[in-house]
Design an enzyme around this catalytic site. Structure first.
Site, short mmCIF file in Angstrom:
data_model
loop_
_atom_site.label_atom_id
_atom_site.label_comp_id
_atom_site.label_asym_id
_atom_site.label_seq_id
_atom_site.Cartn_x
_atom_site.Cartn_y
_atom_site.Cartn_z
N ASP A 104 9.33 -51.03 83.23
CA ASP A 104 9.13 -51.92 82.12
C ASP A 104 9.52 -50.89 80.83
OD1 ASP A 104 8.46 -54.00 83.75
OD2 ASP A 104 6.54 -53.13 83.78
N ASP A 140 18.06 -50.53 81.49
CA ASP A 140 19.11 -51.23 80.71
C ASP A 140 18.67 -51.29 79.24
OD1 ASP A 140 16.75 -52.74 81.51
OD2 ASP A 140 17.19 -54.18 79.83
C1 LIG Z 1 11.18 -54.31 85.83
S1 LIG Z 1 10.52 -54.15 87.55
C2 LIG Z 1 11.95 -52.91 88.19
C3 LIG Z 1 11.77 -52.94 89.66
C4 LIG Z 1 12.52 -52.12 90.64
N1 LIG Z 1 12.55 -50.67 90.18
C5 LIG Z 1 14.07 -52.67 90.38
O1 LIG Z 1 14.66 -51.83 89.64
O2 LIG Z 1 14.30 -53.55 90.83
C6 LIG Z 1 9.25 -52.93 87.25
C7 LIG Z 1 8.20 -52.95 88.62
O3 LIG Z 1 7.30 -51.61 88.23
C8 LIG Z 1 6.07 -52.12 88.62
N2 LIG Z 1 5.03 -51.62 87.83
C9 LIG Z 1 4.91 -51.46 86.26
N3 LIG Z 1 4.18 -50.59 85.82
C10 LIG Z 1 3.82 -50.20 86.90
C11 LIG Z 1 2.68 -49.08 87.04
N4 LIG Z 1 2.21 -48.41 85.98
N5 LIG Z 1 2.39 -48.55 88.28
C12 LIG Z 1 3.32 -49.21 89.53
N6 LIG Z 1 3.99 -49.97 89.40
C13 LIG Z 1 4.41 -50.69 87.91
C14 LIG Z 1 6.10 -53.72 88.15
O4 LIG Z 1 5.11 -54.53 88.69
C15 LIG Z 1 7.70 -54.20 88.59
O5 LIG Z 1 7.33 -54.76 90.04
#
Ligand SMILES: C[S@@+](CC[C@H](N)C(=O)[O-])C[C@H]1O[C@@H](n2cnc3c(N)ncnc32)[C@H](O)[C@@H]1O
Length: 194
Positions: A104, A140
């Protein structure tokens, strides 16, 4: 489920053997989402160990179910917050590779403090990585890419190296999504200085 790693105590550190039953070093997929990348890379490299970290329970359950169906014994998934896991739950020098893929980006300036990559996380990454260990980052989001290159790349603890041959590096679920919309992907590889 065999894949789920449920820490019995969130206030101690775990070795790779504690998590996988054997081994000295593993790779960590930070924010593994539904696990598209994690499961693909684990299938490609049965000789390596992969730990997925995800804070959302539904996504984590999906990863565990799919890994169990595929009978992957080199994958574990843990419900945890990325930074907490790296800083407080993994042993020093136990991670060969950190995969930080399509995190994110927290694009609004007032939310930048929520970004995982801050100057004070760089020593945490350095501590948990093995000598010569690396961080592979893809996004991205051009501005977050520049931010991470500055925070990690300009640090004395890491140096930047070219991304290795990309042909065998699986695409992630979010990468597929963004690329189908014509978005550009930015990649950076940072190697730990000793
Ligand atoms: C935008 S998605 C990308 C998922 C994967 N890496 C991909 O490229 O398909 C970001 C993921 O990170 C998880 N996430 C965000 N912040 C996090 C944190 N501080 N600790 C663990 N997971 C986190 C979210 O729940 C989400 O599933």
């Amino acid at each position: 489920m065999a894949t789920a790693f449920i820490p019995p105590d969130y206030f101690r550190r775990y070795s790779v053997t504690d998590i996988f039953g054997s081994g000295q070093e593993c790779e960590v997929d930070l924010g593994c989402g539904d696990g598209g990348f994690l499961l693909a890379v684990a299938q490609q490299h049965p000789e390596r160990l992969f730990l997925g970290v995800e804070r959302l329970l539904g996504r984590l359950r999906k990863v565990c179910r799919r890994a169990d169906e595929l009978e992957l014994d080199n994958v574990r998934a843990v419900r945890a917050e990325n930074r907490y896991l790296l800083e407080w739950m993994l042993q020093e020098g136990s991670v060969r590779r950190l995969h930080y893929l399509f995190p994110d980006p927290w694009p609004k300036e007032k939310h930048h403090k929520k970004r995982m990559m801050q100057e004070n996380v760089v020593p945490v990454l350095h501590r948990v990585l093995t000598p010569g260990g690396e961080l592979l980052f893809r996004t991205d989001h051009e501005e977050y890419y520049s931010w991470v290159c500055r925070v990690v790349g300009d640090s004395a603890l890491f140096h930047r190296e070219p991304w290795p041959d990309l042909t065998e590096y699986p695409v992630t679920d979010f990468q597929l999504h963004w690329e189908s919309q014509g978005r550009t992907t930015y990649s950076a590889r940072f190697v730990r200085n000793s």
